[in-house]
Design a protein around this motif. Sequence first.
Motif, PDB file in Angstrom:
ATOM      1  N   ASP A  47     -57.728 -28.711  45.215  1.00  0.00           N
ATOM      2  CA  ASP A  47     -57.132 -27.546  44.587  1.00  0.00           C
ATOM      3  C   ASP A  47     -58.172 -26.676  43.500  1.00  0.00           C
ATOM      4  O   ASP A  47     -57.982 -25.949  43.355  1.00  0.00           O
ATOM      5  N   HIS A 101     -53.623 -17.673  60.430  1.00  0.00           N
ATOM      6  CA  HIS A 101     -54.923 -17.864  58.917  1.00  0.00           C
ATOM      7  C   HIS A 101     -53.925 -18.817  58.475  1.00  0.00           C
ATOM      8  O   HIS A 101     -54.519 -19.389  57.501  1.00  0.00           O
ATOM      9  N   CYS A 102     -52.311 -19.185  58.352  1.00  0.00           N
ATOM     10  CA  CYS A 102     -51.822 -20.282  57.755  1.00  0.00           C
ATOM     11  C   CYS A 102     -51.849 -21.523  57.803  1.00  0.00           C
ATOM     12  O   CYS A 102     -51.954 -22.670  57.283  1.00  0.00           O
ATOM     13  N   TYR A 103     -52.171 -21.387  59.442  1.00  0.00           N
ATOM     14  CA  TYR A 103     -52.304 -22.689  59.719  1.00  0.00           C
ATOM     15  C   TYR A 103     -53.829 -23.057  60.901  1.00  0.00           C
ATOM     16  O   TYR A 103     -53.512 -22.658  62.661  1.00  0.00           O
ATOM     17  N   THR A 104     -54.431 -22.691  60.110  1.00  0.00           N
ATOM     18  CA  THR A 104     -55.607 -22.737  60.970  1.00  0.00           C
ATOM     19  C   THR A 104     -56.476 -23.852  61.665  1.00  0.00           C
ATOM     20  O   THR A 104     -56.279 -24.813  60.790  1.00  0.00           O
ATOM     21  N   GLN A 152     -56.176 -29.846  52.566  1.00  0.00           N
ATOM     22  CA  GLN A 152     -55.964 -28.438  51.379  1.00  0.00           C
ATOM     23  C   GLN A 152     -56.486 -27.583  52.445  1.00  0.00           C
ATOM     24  O   GLN A 152     -57.377 -27.370  53.106  1.00  0.00           O
ATOM     25  N   ARG A 153     -56.109 -26.530  52.043  1.00  0.00           N
ATOM     26  CA  ARG A 153     -56.551 -24.990  52.633  1.00  0.00           C
ATOM     27  C   ARG A 153     -58.389 -24.571  52.519  1.00  0.00           C
ATOM     28  O   ARG A 153     -58.599 -24.442  53.359  1.00  0.00           O
ATOM     29  N   MET A 159     -60.055 -24.587  55.990  1.00  0.00           N
ATOM     30  CA  MET A 159     -61.379 -23.573  56.657  1.00  0.00           C
ATOM     31  C   MET A 159     -63.013 -23.839  56.209  1.00  0.00           C
ATOM     32  O   MET A 159     -63.191 -23.034  57.860  1.00  0.00           O
ATOM     33  N   HIS A 189     -62.007 -16.288  55.767  1.00  0.00           N
ATOM     34  CA  HIS A 189     -60.773 -17.291  56.084  1.00  0.00           C
ATOM     35  C   HIS A 189     -59.735 -17.775  54.627  1.00  0.00           C
ATOM     36  O   HIS A 189     -59.105 -17.742  54.508  1.00  0.00           O
TER      37      HIS A 189
END
Length: 342
Positions: free
Chosen positions: A15, A129-132, A247-248, A252, A281
């Motif tokens: 984060d 995009h939310c669940y790539t 994590q994001r 990505m 992304h």
Amino acid sequence: VEPVEPARGGAGGADAMLRELEALVQDVVTASSWWERHGVDCAILALSLLALPAGFLCLRSENVLVFAIGVTISGVCHYTLTVKGSHLATHGALTESKRWSKIWLLFFVEVCTAFTAECAKHGHVKMHHCYTNVVGLGDSSTWRLPCLNRYVYMFLAPLLLPIITPLVAMERLRQVELRTALRTLGLISLGLYSQYWLLLNVSGFKSPRSALVCMFLIRSLLAHPYLHVNIFQHIGLPMFSRDYKPQRIHMMSLGVLNLPRLPLLDWAFGHSIISCHVEHHLFPRLSDNMCLKVKPVVSQFLREKQLPYNEDSYQARFWLFLRCYEELMVQAPPITELVGLQ
């Protein structure tokens, strides 16, 4: 599947890294003019609209070379409006006005592309995009057709896209309210009939059949790279489960790949789909031009943090998919073991 090595700091560290990267990118965006943020891409779309009359007029010619130029102009303009325009409009990246964002979404997705705006936004923005690369949600599985062999899929199936797209749109109308379905049906019909009418009355086609064949040629001109790019940039990379997705910033960097700059595809599809897909992304509301501008910042940051920054050539991915088609496109994708990233 090789396990993904843990990043230092765990979820909190991820984060913090994302916030640090967002601050760096925001500095670039703040220092950029409106022309850089939106103007360049709006100009490309406007030029594509302005070039359409030249394409239709070239199609009047009995000279094979001039006719081929007409198909090329019309086809490239069509894909610029339907792929680049629809993609940017779906993300609201063409303008900062919510009202105009809605107008452009309906124009590019429904009138130009012959698809449903609501389904396009849900499938692409809210799922992909939310669940790539999350298996069963955003893993590009809509592009997988296990019933086809590698040669049919890679060489013949793309030619069906101009026909399949409006048919799928009609099927999806059952999922929306009646008022929305009627609007969508009207706008799709307007877009398809307008092109057909122009071919008859401006390009001078003598029969409905010849006009429809020309529509098919125009709408399938770049269908092969369009289908290929949609699978090259995600399938074959790490896949995740919904319960153990990273994590994001890890999701990505691990699950997205950039292709090199390709002038024709850069113009027709946009940088965010070709050479800046990782940047797109991570920051999906940025325009194509801004994705290109922040690319050095993003690539340097990810490499400094020892995170993946996936890049490969179109040719290399093409041969990979031909060689490993059964594994990548027919069998169920294996879930990557996330060591220390949960």
